[in-house]
Design an enzyme around this catalytic site. Structure first.
Site, short mmCIF file in Angstrom:
data_model
loop_
_atom_site.label_atom_id
_atom_site.label_comp_id
_atom_site.label_asym_id
_atom_site.label_seq_id
_atom_site.Cartn_x
_atom_site.Cartn_y
_atom_site.Cartn_z
N ASP A 65 1.17 -0.93 -0.25
CA ASP A 65 0.09 0.12 -0.51
C ASP A 65 0.95 1.18 -0.22
O ASP A 65 1.29 1.68 1.34
CB ASP A 65 -0.86 -0.07 1.00
CG ASP A 65 -2.26 0.74 0.94
OD1 ASP A 65 -2.29 2.10 0.50
OD2 ASP A 65 -3.89 0.63 1.66
N HIS A 115 -3.02 -0.10 -3.24
CA HIS A 115 -3.60 0.43 -1.77
C HIS A 115 -5.42 0.23 -2.84
O HIS A 115 -5.12 -0.04 -4.16
CB HIS A 115 -4.02 1.93 -2.16
CG HIS A 115 -4.71 2.46 -1.03
ND1 HIS A 115 -4.76 2.47 -0.12
CD2 HIS A 115 -5.82 3.11 -1.94
CE1 HIS A 115 -5.74 3.09 1.19
NE2 HIS A 115 -5.87 3.72 -0.11
#
Length: 228
Positions: free
Chosen positions: A166, A197
């Site tokens: 992420d 993400h």
């Protein structure tokens, strides 16, 4: 679309109803793009699984009815602008108002969960510690590590889905949260090591079908266990 009234005014929410017309409710907490087609599609997905699904317009205090996508740089800039101006505390008040409203809907069996994505993933944690929600799930929420001081208020089950790669919530922050909750029986954290993400955003650049199906299956099982 339905209206939810608070002491500060009225805002809208998208409502998807399960085929049976009865069941628990889930409040979906938006990404930074507003109540857009992606959020409505997710609500329809949860409704098909047997839940009432409400998506409140949490940006209504800034501008009602915002619908952006992740497809252009201009929309990204606008979305980040709304996120930076968003008042988290007022937003959680609106989440509580939505939870309270959900419990009054004909056919709702009483228990209400919350599930959030991106910004909503962070709000899902705050919902777990600041509202009377029955269970919460957060997908790749940012900044949870900064609010661990509120964890003493956690009384109901919480599940978090973390993306190992992420770019907005680096692994070291994820580890802080995971280590903090390691011995808390109310908290379950799933990590998807190779995911970026928003891996569960349908149509998104980082969308991964296999991991999205895995995460969503875990979420549905979790809600059926705690909201049934």
């Amino acid at each position: 679309m339905i209206d939810i009234t608070t002491a500060d005014g009225t805002f809208s929410a998208y409502l998807a109803t399960p085929p049976s017309g009865k069941g628990p409710a889930i409040v979906l907490l938006q990404e930074i793009f507003g109540v857009n087609a992606v959020m409505r599609e997710l609500a329809d997905f949860y409704a098909a699984q047997g839940f009432f699904a409400l998506v409140p317009d949490l940006f209504w205090r800034l501008q009602p009815g915002i619908e952006l996508t992740d497809k252009t740089q201009e929309e990204w800039q606008a979305a980040f602008g709304y996120m930076q101006r968003f008042d988290t505390s007022l937003g959680i008040q609106d989440v509580q108002a939505t939870i309270t409203h959900a419990r009054t809907l004909p056919g709702v069996t009483g228990k209400v969960g919350a599930v959030g994505y991106c910004l909503g993933g962070f709000l899902a944690y705050l919902t777990a510690v600041r509202t009377d929600v029955n269970a919460s799930v957060g997908y790749y929420g940012m900044n949870i590590d900064k609010f661990l001081g509120e964890a003493a208020n956690l009384k109901k089950p919480l599940m978090l889905h973390d993306a190992g790669k992420d770019e907005f919530n680096p692994p070291e922050k994820q580890k802080l949260v995971a280590d903090f909750f390691a011995d808390n029986p109310l908290v379950t954290i799933h990590r998807y090591p190779e995911m970026g993400h928003a891996f569960a955003r349908p149509g998104g650049a980082h969308y991964d079908d296999a991991n999205a199906i895995l995460a969503n299956g875990r979420t549905i099982t979790f809600f059926k266990q705690h909201l049934g």
